[in-house]
Design a protein around this motif. Structure first.
Motif, PDB file in Angstrom:
ATOM      1  N   GLU A  49     -79.309  23.980  21.241  1.00  0.00           N
ATOM      2  CA  GLU A  49     -80.466  23.497  21.366  1.00  0.00           C
ATOM      3  C   GLU A  49     -80.437  22.140  20.946  1.00  0.00           C
ATOM      4  OE1 GLU A  49     -82.971  25.352  18.241  1.00  0.00           O
ATOM      5  OE2 GLU A  49     -83.302  27.270  19.495  1.00  0.00           O
ATOM      6  N   ALA A  50     -79.306  21.521  20.070  1.00  0.00           N
ATOM      7  CA  ALA A  50     -79.115  20.168  19.862  1.00  0.00           C
ATOM      8  C   ALA A  50     -78.421  19.643  21.041  1.00  0.00           C
ATOM      9  CB  ALA A  50     -78.186  20.186  18.491  1.00  0.00           C
ATOM     10  N   LEU A  51     -77.562  20.285  21.776  1.00  0.00           N
ATOM     11  CA  LEU A  51     -76.985  19.672  23.135  1.00  0.00           C
ATOM     12  C   LEU A  51     -78.074  19.334  24.052  1.00  0.00           C
ATOM     13  CD1 LEU A  51     -74.747  19.043  24.863  1.00  0.00           C
ATOM     14  CD2 LEU A  51     -74.334  21.348  25.472  1.00  0.00           C
ATOM     15  N   ASP A  52     -78.978  20.538  24.230  1.00  0.00           N
ATOM     16  CA  ASP A  52     -80.083  20.123  25.112  1.00  0.00           C
ATOM     17  C   ASP A  52     -80.860  18.971  24.894  1.00  0.00           C
ATOM     18  OD1 ASP A  52     -79.134  22.440  26.397  1.00  0.00           O
ATOM     19  OD2 ASP A  52     -80.686  23.655  25.367  1.00  0.00           O
ATOM     20  N   SER A  53     -81.109  18.908  23.782  1.00  0.00           N
ATOM     21  CA  SER A  53     -81.978  17.706  23.116  1.00  0.00           C
ATOM     22  C   SER A  53     -81.044  16.205  23.406  1.00  0.00           C
ATOM     23  CB  SER A  53     -82.171  17.647  21.735  1.00  0.00           C
ATOM     24  OG  SER A  53     -82.906  16.543  21.222  1.00  0.00           O
ATOM     25  N   ALA A  54     -79.764  16.517  23.080  1.00  0.00           N
ATOM     26  CA  ALA A  54     -78.894  15.395  23.571  1.00  0.00           C
ATOM     27  C   ALA A  54     -78.733  14.866  24.840  1.00  0.00           C
ATOM     28  CB  ALA A  54     -77.553  15.307  23.077  1.00  0.00           C
ATOM     29  N   VAL A  55     -78.681  15.971  25.841  1.00  0.00           N
ATOM     30  CA  VAL A  55     -78.674  15.745  27.332  1.00  0.00           C
ATOM     31  C   VAL A  55     -79.946  15.077  27.651  1.00  0.00           C
ATOM     32  CG1 VAL A  55     -78.817  16.795  29.316  1.00  0.00           C
ATOM     33  CG2 VAL A  55     -77.091  17.516  27.628  1.00  0.00           C
ATOM     34  N   ALA A  56     -81.234  15.710  27.133  1.00  0.00           N
ATOM     35  CA  ALA A  56     -82.510  15.022  27.387  1.00  0.00           C
ATOM     36  C   ALA A  56     -82.736  13.466  27.074  1.00  0.00           C
ATOM     37  CB  ALA A  56     -83.717  15.764  26.750  1.00  0.00           C
ATOM     38  N   HIS A  57     -82.100  13.348  25.835  1.00  0.00           N
ATOM     39  CA  HIS A  57     -82.206  11.895  25.257  1.00  0.00           C
ATOM     40  C   HIS A  57     -81.334  10.914  26.353  1.00  0.00           C
ATOM     41  CE1 HIS A  57     -82.521   8.743  22.335  1.00  0.00           C
ATOM     42  NE2 HIS A  57     -81.384   8.584  22.471  1.00  0.00           N
ATOM     43  N   ARG A  58     -80.031  11.493  26.613  1.00  0.00           N
ATOM     44  CA  ARG A  58     -79.291  10.640  27.637  1.00  0.00           C
ATOM     45  C   ARG A  58     -79.894  10.322  28.762  1.00  0.00           C
ATOM     46  NH1 ARG A  58     -77.249  12.243  32.290  1.00  0.00           N
ATOM     47  NH2 ARG A  58     -76.272  14.232  30.998  1.00  0.00           N
ATOM     48  N   LYS A  59     -80.517  11.447  29.411  1.00  0.00           N
ATOM     49  CA  LYS A  59     -81.384  10.990  30.370  1.00  0.00           C
ATOM     50  C   LYS A  59     -82.617   9.995  30.488  1.00  0.00           C
ATOM     51  CE  LYS A  59     -80.194  15.562  32.739  1.00  0.00           C
ATOM     52  NZ  LYS A  59     -80.603  16.969  33.184  1.00  0.00           N
ATOM     53  N   VAL A  60     -83.181  10.067  29.103  1.00  0.00           N
ATOM     54  CA  VAL A  60     -84.215   9.217  29.248  1.00  0.00           C
ATOM     55  C   VAL A  60     -83.430   7.763  28.872  1.00  0.00           C
ATOM     56  CG1 VAL A  60     -86.050   8.593  27.300  1.00  0.00           C
ATOM     57  CG2 VAL A  60     -85.760  11.022  27.859  1.00  0.00           C
ATOM     58  N   ALA A  61     -82.508   7.637  28.013  1.00  0.00           N
ATOM     59  CA  ALA A  61     -81.891   6.553  27.920  1.00  0.00           C
ATOM     60  C   ALA A  61     -81.338   5.923  29.325  1.00  0.00           C
ATOM     61  CB  ALA A  61     -80.681   6.561  27.384  1.00  0.00           C
ATOM     62  N   GLU A  62     -80.836   6.648  30.451  1.00  0.00           N
ATOM     63  CA  GLU A  62     -80.570   6.122  31.774  1.00  0.00           C
ATOM     64  C   GLU A  62     -81.652   5.632  32.429  1.00  0.00           C
ATOM     65  OE1 GLU A  62     -76.899   9.116  32.552  1.00  0.00           O
ATOM     66  OE2 GLU A  62     -78.688   9.689  33.331  1.00  0.00           O
ATOM     67  N   GLY A  63     -82.877   6.403  32.194  1.00  0.00           N
ATOM     68  CA  GLY A  63     -84.262   5.919  32.988  1.00  0.00           C
ATOM     69  C   GLY A  63     -84.665   4.636  32.375  1.00  0.00           C
ATOM     70  N   ALA A  64     -84.585   4.558  31.116  1.00  0.00           N
ATOM     71  CA  ALA A  64     -84.835   3.352  30.249  1.00  0.00           C
ATOM     72  C   ALA A  64     -83.979   2.191  30.602  1.00  0.00           C
ATOM     73  CB  ALA A  64     -84.801   3.517  28.722  1.00  0.00           C
ATOM     74  N   LEU A  65     -82.684   2.338  30.821  1.00  0.00           N
ATOM     75  CA  LEU A  65     -81.757   1.374  31.186  1.00  0.00           C
ATOM     76  C   LEU A  65     -82.141   0.897  32.675  1.00  0.00           C
ATOM     77  CD1 LEU A  65     -79.138  -0.522  30.784  1.00  0.00           C
ATOM     78  CD2 LEU A  65     -77.897   1.533  31.640  1.00  0.00           C
ATOM     79  N   ALA A  66     -82.177   1.737  33.608  1.00  0.00           N
ATOM     80  CA  ALA A  66     -82.840   1.410  35.053  1.00  0.00           C
ATOM     81  C   ALA A  66     -84.130   0.756  34.948  1.00  0.00           C
ATOM     82  CB  ALA A  66     -83.041   2.809  35.766  1.00  0.00           C
ATOM     83  N   ALA A  67     -84.995   0.861  34.208  1.00  0.00           N
ATOM     84  CA  ALA A  67     -86.095   0.353  34.066  1.00  0.00           C
ATOM     85  C   ALA A  67     -86.070  -1.055  33.215  1.00  0.00           C
ATOM     86  CB  ALA A  67     -87.052   1.050  33.549  1.00  0.00           C
ATOM     87  N   GLY A  68     -84.992  -1.213  32.502  1.00  0.00           N
ATOM     88  CA  GLY A  68     -84.801  -2.596  31.960  1.00  0.00           C
ATOM     89  C   GLY A  68     -85.290  -2.618  30.440  1.00  0.00           C
ATOM     90  N   THR A  69     -85.604  -1.568  29.881  1.00  0.00           N
ATOM     91  CA  THR A  69     -85.987  -1.445  28.851  1.00  0.00           C
ATOM     92  C   THR A  69     -84.986  -1.116  27.562  1.00  0.00           C
ATOM     93  OG1 THR A  69     -86.997   0.868  28.941  1.00  0.00           O
ATOM     94  CG2 THR A  69     -88.482  -0.926  29.343  1.00  0.00           C
ATOM     95  N   LEU A  70     -83.999  -0.648  27.996  1.00  0.00           N
ATOM     96  CA  LEU A  70     -82.705  -0.325  27.139  1.00  0.00           C
ATOM     97  C   LEU A  70     -81.506  -1.036  27.545  1.00  0.00           C
ATOM     98  CD1 LEU A  70     -82.012   1.717  24.731  1.00  0.00           C
ATOM     99  CD2 LEU A  70     -81.175   3.351  26.594  1.00  0.00           C
ATOM    100  N   THR A  71     -80.715  -1.502  26.609  1.00  0.00           N
ATOM    101  CA  THR A  71     -79.387  -1.992  26.701  1.00  0.00           C
ATOM    102  C   THR A  71     -78.399  -1.181  26.918  1.00  0.00           C
ATOM    103  OG1 THR A  71     -78.964  -2.072  24.472  1.00  0.00           O
ATOM    104  CG2 THR A  71     -80.053  -3.908  25.158  1.00  0.00           C
ATOM    105  N   PRO A  72     -77.358  -1.356  27.682  1.00  0.00           N
ATOM    106  CA  PRO A  72     -76.169  -0.368  28.132  1.00  0.00           C
ATOM    107  C   PRO A  72     -75.645   0.015  26.626  1.00  0.00           C
ATOM    108  CG  PRO A  72     -75.893  -2.637  29.457  1.00  0.00           C
ATOM    109  CD  PRO A  72     -77.187  -2.825  28.401  1.00  0.00           C
TER     110      PRO A  72
END
Length: 329
Positions: free
Chosen positions: A149-172
């Motif tokens: 469950e922790a891995l699933d949550s980490a995967v989901a958080h990474r995908k959100v981070a990739e989307g945020a990076l593409a939208a310019g709201t998150l740094t690399p």
């Protein structure tokens, strides 16, 4: 054993795991066999104190018949050896007093109790090890589920981070942190799965199955408190202490055997015989009854050696009991 395995094919509760381990464990079978041996030895020690009845018979063909004129009845012969002789005897005896036999019966009877206590102590030890393995396997399964469950949550958080990076709201750097958290979660999952497989493998050894135990088969019983209560009751009973005390009682009972060896033995005996060769009488049957007594006078130091052996066994049993009592104080 097949019935137990059939039952375990559906679920592995603590209760069924304990039952399978008891049926499978070679140590449990060996201790049960030792108890049967002790019980048999107790019966053998008691047997000499009970009535003894035996029957014997025989037939003998002599190469010649020996007879001579009777000096008592003129014109008759007196047969000393007949050519064909058959006889049958039934005899009985009863020990009136035998210190040695009584001492052995008391000593071996205590050994029977000690063997039973040792078997119970071994069963408790097995139950505790199996219960620990079951609880460890159960905890490892739950831990691996939490890691997943922790891995699933980490995967989901990474995908959100990739989307945020593409939208310019998150740094690399934020995305790198999310990826690092995902890698850490994957490593934790691998460790949890490895621990789960080790725990399930240990439990499989105890229950005696060659097949892999599936995590989904490891379930709690409908009445879990009853399992815990059984283990608590066993712990309060402390059969290892009872086994040590029984072993000490058996060692002390050995002094009866030593004392009895110095006492006389008295027995009542009787026998009835029927023969085809009555010799000097015309009655083919005869009987006798009487009392016999014996007292050993010289035995090469056997009784003194036995006394030293018993004293050593008592000292060893006392030391073992003291060590157990000190460890549980």
């Amino acid at each position: 054993m097949l019935l137990v395995n059939a039952a375990l094919a559906e679920t592995y509760t603590l209760e069924t795991a304990l039952a399978a381990a008891r049926a499978h464990a070679p140590d449990a079978a060996a201790l049960e066999a030792r108890r049967d041996i002790a019980r048999g030895e107790a019966g053998m020690a008691l047997a000499p104190l009970l009535p003894q009845v035996s029957a014997s018979g025989g037939w003998r063909h002599n190469d010649k018949e020996i007879a001579f004129p009777s000096p008592f009845v003129p014109g008759t012969t007196l047969t000393i050896q007949e050519q064909e002789v058959a006889s049958a005897t039934i005899s009985a005896s009863q020990v009136v007093f035998s210190g040695a036999a009584f001492g052995r019966a008391v000593s071996v009877g205590q050994l029977d109790d000690a063997a039973e206590a040792a078997r119970d102590a071994a069963r408790l030890d097995l139950d505790l090890r199996v219960a620990g393995a079951w609880l460890m396997a159960r905890g490892a399964v739950e831990l691996s589920q939490a890691a997943q469950e922790a891995l699933d949550s980490a995967v989901a958080h990474r995908k959100v981070a990739e989307g945020a990076l593409a939208a310019g709201t998150l740094t690399p750097l934020g995305l790198d942190r999310a990826k690092l958290a995902e890698l850490d979660a994957r490593q934790r999952l691998l460790d949890a799965e490895r621990a789960r497989e080790d725990a399930l493998g240990q439990l499989a050894i105890y229950v005696g199955t060659d097949a892999r135990i599936e995590p989904t088969l490891l379930t709690e019983a409908a009445d879990t408190p009853s399992d815990a209560t059984a283990v608590d009751d066993a712990l309060r009973g402390r059969p290892e202490l009872r086994a040590a005390r029984a072993q000490l009682a058996a060692a002390r009972a050995g002094t009866w055997n030593v004392v009895g060896d110095w006492a006389p033995s008295v027995s009542a005996v009787a026998a009835y015989t029927v023969t085809t060769s009555p010799f000097f009488t015309d009655d083919p049957s005869s009987w006798y009854a009487g009392v016999s007594a014996s007292l050993p006078l010289l035995d090469g130091g056997l009784r003194f050696a036995d006394a030293r052996r018993v004293n050593g066994q008592i000292a060893a049993a006392e030391a073992g009991l003291a060590r157990l009592e000190a460890s549980t104080a």
